[in-house]
Structure formats: structure tokens, C-alpha cells
Design a protein around this motif. Sequence first.
Motif, PDB file in Angstrom:
ATOM      1  N   PRO A 144      22.601  55.886   3.612  1.00 54.53           N
ATOM      2  CA  PRO A 144      22.162  54.579   3.670  1.00 54.53           C
ATOM      3  C   PRO A 144      23.394  53.400   3.367  1.00 54.53           C
ATOM      4  CG  PRO A 144      21.175  55.329   1.853  1.00 54.53           C
ATOM      5  CD  PRO A 144      21.938  56.217   2.522  1.00 54.53           C
ATOM      6  N   SER A 145      23.502  52.275   4.083  1.00 52.72           N
ATOM      7  CA  SER A 145      24.452  51.449   3.822  1.00 52.72           C
ATOM      8  C   SER A 145      24.237  50.829   2.399  1.00 52.72           C
ATOM      9  CB  SER A 145      24.253  50.055   4.773  1.00 52.72           C
ATOM     10  OG  SER A 145      23.150  49.454   4.714  1.00 52.72           O
ATOM     11  N   VAL A 146      25.389  50.163   1.754  1.00 51.15           N
ATOM     12  CA  VAL A 146      25.253  49.617   0.583  1.00 51.15           C
ATOM     13  C   VAL A 146      24.208  48.629   0.399  1.00 51.15           C
ATOM     14  CG1 VAL A 146      26.895  48.168  -1.080  1.00 51.15           C
ATOM     15  CG2 VAL A 146      27.631  49.982   0.462  1.00 51.15           C
ATOM     16  N   GLU A 147      24.066  47.793   1.428  1.00 48.82           N
ATOM     17  CA  GLU A 147      22.844  46.770   1.401  1.00 48.82           C
ATOM     18  C   GLU A 147      21.517  47.436   1.260  1.00 48.82           C
ATOM     19  OE1 GLU A 147      21.067  43.532   1.289  1.00 48.82           O
ATOM     20  OE2 GLU A 147      23.226  43.685   1.044  1.00 48.82           O
ATOM     21  N   GLU A 148      21.288  48.582   2.094  1.00 44.33           N
ATOM     22  CA  GLU A 148      20.160  49.031   2.101  1.00 44.33           C
ATOM     23  C   GLU A 148      19.628  49.729   0.795  1.00 44.33           C
ATOM     24  OE1 GLU A 148      19.777  51.958   5.479  1.00 44.33           O
ATOM     25  OE2 GLU A 148      17.840  52.698   4.576  1.00 44.33           O
ATOM     26  N   LYS A 149      20.821  50.644   0.140  1.00 48.49           N
ATOM     27  CA  LYS A 149      20.555  50.999  -0.998  1.00 48.49           C
ATOM     28  C   LYS A 149      20.245  50.002  -2.211  1.00 48.49           C
ATOM     29  CE  LYS A 149      24.368  53.643  -1.143  1.00 48.49           C
ATOM     30  NZ  LYS A 149      25.315  54.491  -1.172  1.00 48.49           N
ATOM     31  N   LYS A 150      20.697  48.890  -2.004  1.00 50.15           N
ATOM     32  CA  LYS A 150      20.724  47.599  -2.883  1.00 50.15           C
ATOM     33  C   LYS A 150      19.011  47.326  -2.718  1.00 50.15           C
ATOM     34  CE  LYS A 150      22.830  43.503  -3.408  1.00 50.15           C
ATOM     35  NZ  LYS A 150      24.039  42.796  -3.015  1.00 50.15           N
ATOM     36  N   GLN A 151      18.957  47.274  -1.702  1.00 50.65           N
ATOM     37  CA  GLN A 151      17.502  46.742  -1.305  1.00 50.65           C
ATOM     38  C   GLN A 151      16.282  47.753  -1.829  1.00 50.65           C
ATOM     39  OE1 GLN A 151      16.583  46.305   2.960  1.00 50.65           O
ATOM     40  NE2 GLN A 151      17.632  44.501   2.901  1.00 50.65           N
ATOM     41  N   ILE A 152      16.416  49.066  -1.470  1.00 56.13           N
ATOM     42  CA  ILE A 152      15.705  50.074  -1.968  1.00 56.13           C
ATOM     43  C   ILE A 152      15.522  49.982  -3.604  1.00 56.13           C
ATOM     44  CG2 ILE A 152      15.337  52.499  -2.196  1.00 56.13           C
ATOM     45  CD1 ILE A 152      16.523  52.880   0.817  1.00 56.13           C
ATOM     46  N   THR A 153      16.742  50.178  -4.137  1.00 56.81           N
ATOM     47  CA  THR A 153      16.938  50.114  -5.613  1.00 56.81           C
ATOM     48  C   THR A 153      16.048  48.984  -6.158  1.00 56.81           C
ATOM     49  OG1 THR A 153      19.131  50.897  -5.563  1.00 56.81           O
ATOM     50  CG2 THR A 153      18.406  50.169  -7.714  1.00 56.81           C
ATOM     51  N   SER A 154      16.148  47.799  -5.525  1.00 54.59           N
ATOM     52  CA  SER A 154      15.465  46.691  -6.159  1.00 54.59           C
ATOM     53  C   SER A 154      13.909  46.842  -5.791  1.00 54.59           C
ATOM     54  CB  SER A 154      16.045  45.446  -5.542  1.00 54.59           C
ATOM     55  OG  SER A 154      15.017  44.248  -5.238  1.00 54.59           O
ATOM     56  N   GLY A 155      13.515  47.306  -4.299  1.00 53.98           N
ATOM     57  CA  GLY A 155      12.174  47.469  -4.380  1.00 53.98           C
ATOM     58  C   GLY A 155      11.455  48.261  -4.927  1.00 53.98           C
ATOM     59  N   VAL A 156      11.953  49.249  -5.699  1.00 59.21           N
ATOM     60  CA  VAL A 156      11.282  50.269  -6.274  1.00 59.21           C
ATOM     61  C   VAL A 156      11.251  50.114  -7.809  1.00 59.21           C
ATOM     62  CG1 VAL A 156      11.829  51.932  -4.557  1.00 59.21           C
ATOM     63  CG2 VAL A 156      13.220  51.996  -6.692  1.00 59.21           C
ATOM     64  N   GLN A 157      11.898  48.787  -8.311  1.00 58.65           N
ATOM     65  CA  GLN A 157      11.622  48.527  -9.657  1.00 58.65           C
ATOM     66  C   GLN A 157      10.283  48.524  -9.932  1.00 58.65           C
ATOM     67  OE1 GLN A 157      14.169  49.040 -11.730  1.00 58.65           O
ATOM     68  NE2 GLN A 157      15.052  49.838 -10.159  1.00 58.65           N
ATOM     69  N   PHE A 158       9.968  48.988 -11.276  1.00 57.23           N
ATOM     70  CA  PHE A 158       8.665  48.818 -11.772  1.00 57.23           C
ATOM     71  C   PHE A 158       7.879  47.647 -11.509  1.00 57.23           C
ATOM     72  CE2 PHE A 158       5.219  48.258 -14.966  1.00 57.23           C
ATOM     73  CZ  PHE A 158       4.559  49.445 -14.992  1.00 57.23           C
ATOM     74  N   ASP A 159       8.172  46.575 -11.699  1.00 60.96           N
ATOM     75  CA  ASP A 159       7.738  45.322 -11.481  1.00 60.96           C
ATOM     76  C   ASP A 159       7.521  45.094 -10.226  1.00 60.96           C
ATOM     77  OD1 ASP A 159       7.710  44.949 -14.357  1.00 60.96           O
ATOM     78  OD2 ASP A 159       9.333  43.480 -14.303  1.00 60.96           O
ATOM     79  N   ASN A 160       8.240  45.507  -9.089  1.00 59.49           N
ATOM     80  CA  ASN A 160       8.013  45.403  -7.873  1.00 59.49           C
ATOM     81  C   ASN A 160       7.150  46.271  -7.144  1.00 59.49           C
ATOM     82  OD1 ASN A 160       9.853  43.108  -7.722  1.00 59.49           O
ATOM     83  ND2 ASN A 160      11.434  44.674  -7.149  1.00 59.49           N
ATOM     84  N   MET A 161       6.820  47.583  -7.844  1.00 55.08           N
ATOM     85  CA  MET A 161       5.871  48.569  -7.277  1.00 55.08           C
ATOM     86  C   MET A 161       4.392  48.062  -7.758  1.00 55.08           C
ATOM     87  SD  MET A 161       7.734  51.946  -7.024  1.00 55.08           S
ATOM     88  CE  MET A 161       6.452  53.166  -6.894  1.00 55.08           C
ATOM     89  N   LYS A 162       4.477  47.391  -9.067  1.00 58.87           N
ATOM     90  CA  LYS A 162       3.155  47.018  -9.859  1.00 58.87           C
ATOM     91  C   LYS A 162       2.675  45.975  -8.793  1.00 58.87           C
ATOM     92  CE  LYS A 162       1.180  45.717 -14.181  1.00 58.87           C
ATOM     93  NZ  LYS A 162       0.521  47.174 -14.575  1.00 58.87           N
TER      94      LYS A 162
ATOM     95  N   VAL B 115      -9.979  49.698 -17.178  1.00 57.81           N
ATOM     96  CA  VAL B 115      -9.686  50.592 -18.187  1.00 57.81           C
ATOM     97  C   VAL B 115      -8.104  50.824 -18.512  1.00 57.81           C
ATOM     98  CG1 VAL B 115      -9.869  53.027 -18.947  1.00 57.81           C
ATOM     99  CG2 VAL B 115     -11.625  51.813 -17.890  1.00 57.81           C
ATOM    100  N   SER B 116      -7.144  50.861 -17.217  1.00 52.01           N
ATOM    101  CA  SER B 116      -5.741  51.205 -17.478  1.00 52.01           C
ATOM    102  C   SER B 116      -5.379  51.129 -16.126  1.00 52.01           C
ATOM    103  CB  SER B 116      -5.470  52.336 -18.068  1.00 52.01           C
ATOM    104  OG  SER B 116      -4.083  52.524 -18.034  1.00 52.01           O
ATOM    105  N   PRO B 117      -4.185  50.228 -15.892  1.00 55.98           N
ATOM    106  CA  PRO B 117      -3.704  50.235 -14.161  1.00 55.98           C
ATOM    107  C   PRO B 117      -3.001  51.353 -14.116  1.00 55.98           C
ATOM    108  CG  PRO B 117      -2.509  48.837 -15.798  1.00 55.98           C
ATOM    109  CD  PRO B 117      -3.445  49.562 -16.610  1.00 55.98           C
ATOM    110  N   PHE B 118      -2.574  51.791 -13.001  1.00 51.69           N
ATOM    111  CA  PHE B 118      -1.992  52.848 -12.461  1.00 51.69           C
ATOM    112  C   PHE B 118      -0.369  52.767 -12.645  1.00 51.69           C
ATOM    113  CE2 PHE B 118       0.742  55.744  -9.584  1.00 51.69           C
ATOM    114  CZ  PHE B 118       0.140  56.705  -9.857  1.00 51.69           C
ATOM    115  N   MET B 119       0.102  51.654 -12.242  1.00 56.53           N
ATOM    116  CA  MET B 119       1.432  51.301 -12.804  1.00 56.53           C
ATOM    117  C   MET B 119       1.308  50.772 -14.196  1.00 56.53           C
ATOM    118  SD  MET B 119       3.315  51.890 -10.412  1.00 56.53           S
ATOM    119  CE  MET B 119       5.045  51.230 -10.901  1.00 56.53           C
ATOM    120  N   ARG B 120       1.335  51.453 -15.268  1.00 54.67           N
ATOM    121  CA  ARG B 120       1.022  51.044 -16.624  1.00 54.67           C
ATOM    122  C   ARG B 120       1.918  50.418 -17.363  1.00 54.67           C
ATOM    123  NH1 ARG B 120       0.642  53.668 -21.495  1.00 54.67           N
ATOM    124  NH2 ARG B 120       2.064  55.202 -20.702  1.00 54.67           N
TER     125      ARG B 120
END
Length: 300
Positions: free
Chosen positions: A222-240, A257-262
Motif C-alpha cells: 500500500p502507499s505511504v498515505e494508505e498505510k497512514k490512514q489505516i494505522t490511524s483508523g484502527v487505533q483503539f479510540d477510532n474503532m471504539k 455490563v462492559s463494552p466490547f472495545m473495553r
Amino acid sequence: MSADPDKMDLPSRSELFDFHGVPMIHYFTDNWENVQNFQARPDDILIATYPKAGTTWVSYILDLLYFGQTAPERQTSIPIYERVPFLESIKSAEETGVDQVNNLPTSPRLIKTHLPIQFVPKSFWEQNCRIVYVARNAKDNVVSYFHFERMTLTQPDPGDWSSYLHRFKEGKIVFGPWYDHVNGWWKKKQTYSNLHYMFFEDMVEDTGREIEKLCRFLGLSPSVEEKKQITSGVQFDNMKKNNMTNYSTVPVMDFKVSPFMRKGKVGDWKRHFTVAQSEEFDEDYKKKMKDPTLQFRTVV
Ligand code: PPS
């Protein structure tokens, strides 16, 4: 059935039973013949983990790597557990994980499993499929599993923390002993070269670096830009925050009781284990984890 109308629709908790030497629940064994006879394709990618080791995280990374650019609409319309079906699960009487995989329109197909090595359908080996295994240190893994069982109303009742911890050490939880799982897959890696063994702790430490390694394994550039986007999109707070990755669409999970992204952390075990529990755990761990080449980090 309960006569209390408030409780009428509550799903019932499953009972554990011995299945070929591994504690299991019927959600993962009732479709066994079809699971075992599953026909893998050479380009299928299997994402294998012990439960709560980072399955959803890696699934999302792989989905973005393969389809983030070509099919961006997937990201806002299809929950991750449908994009990456759970092979041995039974979603409903009408639809099993095997059906879901067989109905996937994508190529490659991304497939999730929690099966210990000895249960993996043989066609994955025959087709020499690529497999990504994610492992997480036992202490954080058991904490995450405990909260997951508390909030997932179809899982066996976890009971209190100290009895759950005891059962984890005994391997009397769904998918069996963590120790056998991580070791079984680690051993397989020595003879099966299409297996990429990753650690949750490494992903927390440096997600970008681990994505780079994954790309090398998968032959993707993937391009540098795409990798940057993916790395950011998959951070915990973004996935939560993301309803397509946070499991908020699953009715049997009670987020009150408890969230999945805990927490998504390394070291949260310290807030759960007493000093005595930690020492006993470490003693027992040493007896079970004899292979010096397989090392986990409980802090990063
Ligand atoms: S499951 O049910 O087995 O598929 O669960 P699984 O996805 O394997 O594991 C859930 C735990 O992974 C954490 N998680 C993450 N941590 C850090 N960053 C990201 N992006 C991330 N995505 C998922 C999730 O929070 C669960 O761990 P705990 O410790 O319970 O928070």
C-alpha cells in the motif's frame, strides 16, 4: 421458561461440555461436520486467535488493506463480523459461519476462527492458505475474556473473578486452555511457512510497524498515505467510536455490563490480579510454558 415478562427474551447462557478433549459450547460445535468439511480456497486468509487476543483489530486491518480503497462503502455499511465471518459459529438456525463464508463475494475471503490447531479444517493446510495468528499475554487475555463473558449473554456465566481465574488456569473455558492454544499454533509455525504469528503487545507498541510486517507477509504494498490512514483508523479510540467495528450492533452483548472495545491496553491485568493471584499465576505459568522461544510481554 421464566414467567417474568422482562426476562422472557433474554438469551440463555450456554453450558460448557467436553468436545474431543476441549471445553466448548454448542454454538461452536453444532455445525461441526460442515466446519470440518469446509473447502478453503488457495487465496483464503484465516485469522486465528484465542478469544480476546486481538481478532477484531487484525480483521479490520486486513479488511482495510484488501478492500479499503476498492470498496470503501463496506466500511460504513457492513459490520466487521460480517466482512470477516466466524467459521465455526452458528449465527442463527438459518445461517452458520460456514454459510457466511461461502456467501462472501470478496476475493480473498477473510475468515475468523478461534479453533485450537488440532481442529482446523484440513483444507486450509491442503490449499496452503495464508494464516495470521494473533496471541496476547495470558494475564491480559484472561481479564478481557472475563469481561467478555460477563457481557455476552450466550457465553457461560463467568462467575466471580477469582473463580474465573482458577478456571482459566485449568483451561475450563470455551476453546480450552490458552496455554495449549498459543503453543499449538506456535509449534505449527515451525513447519508451516504460510503462518504469520503476531503479538497483541507488539501491535499496541507500534501498530504501523506491525502493519508493515503484515504487508510483507501478505505481499501487499500500500502507499505511504494508505498505510497512514489505516494505522490511524484502527487505533483503539477510532474503532471504539466506529459502529461497524465496535460490536454495538450485536443484541446478545450487554454494553451496560462492559463494552466490547473495553480498554485495549497491555497491563490492565494489574487492576484485576491481587499480588497473591499474580504470584500463583506466574508459578503455574512456568510449569505450563516450557518453550523458551515463545515469550510474552505483560507490560510494554
Ligand atoms: S473476540 O471476541 O475474541 O473476537 O475479541 P478480540 O477482538 O479478539 O479481542 C477484543 C480485545 O481486543 C481489544 N482491541 C483493541 N485493543 C487495542 N487497539 C485496538 N484497535 C483494539 N481493537 C480491539 C479489545 O478492546 C478487547 O480487549 P480488552 O482488553 O477487553 O479491551
